[in-house]
Motif scaffolding. Sequence first.
Motif, PDB file in Angstrom:
ATOM      1  N   VAL A 186      63.052  18.099  25.594  1.00 41.96           N
ATOM      2  CA  VAL A 186      62.071  17.002  25.659  1.00 41.96           C
ATOM      3  C   VAL A 186      61.426  16.721  24.302  1.00 41.96           C
ATOM      4  N   HIS A 213      62.319  15.050  21.834  1.00 37.22           N
ATOM      5  CA  HIS A 213      62.453  13.656  21.392  1.00 37.22           C
ATOM      6  C   HIS A 213      61.300  12.774  21.882  1.00 37.22           C
ATOM      7  N   ARG A 214      60.551  13.212  22.838  1.00 39.11           N
ATOM      8  CA  ARG A 214      59.453  12.421  23.405  1.00 39.11           C
ATOM      9  C   ARG A 214      58.159  12.512  22.610  1.00 39.11           C
TER      10      ARG A 214
END
Length: 150
Positions: free
Chosen positions: A110, A112-113
């Motif tokens: 996660v 990349h969030r």
Amino acid sequence: MSKTNRVLFLCTGNYYRSRYAEEIFNHRVGLEGLGWHAFSRAVAEQLPPQNVGPISPYTLEALQAQGIAPGGATRHPVLCTVDDFAAAALVVALKDAEHRPMIAHRFAGVAHRVEYWDVDDIEYLDAPTALGKIDELVRRLIGSLQIRDR
């Protein structure tokens, strides 16, 4: 509260920077009547032992100077989990160079969030300057949410 209107603020120990961002964000969106809410967590694998008590005295002092009674002043720091990412529409880490490697290691799926800010910890930048930067970044974030939610 649904994921669509939650912001997760991250810092190393969930004691100083992320807690200030959480409190100042929640105060300001409350004044604006926006349907958003922030929460904060630590990205370290373990909570730093040098952080004494539930929240940094620098954070409390800065909030009190603005007449803000922190809603989470008695909550102790909390380590981040993947479920915290799942519960947030937006994820903000307070210092790119410090937090990106931790997040990549602990939360690769996660990572990349995450949006990264550039606010140094207390040993590198005095509290009034660091918290002032957070004030400005939170103002900008709220402004972008107001535009987004129109």
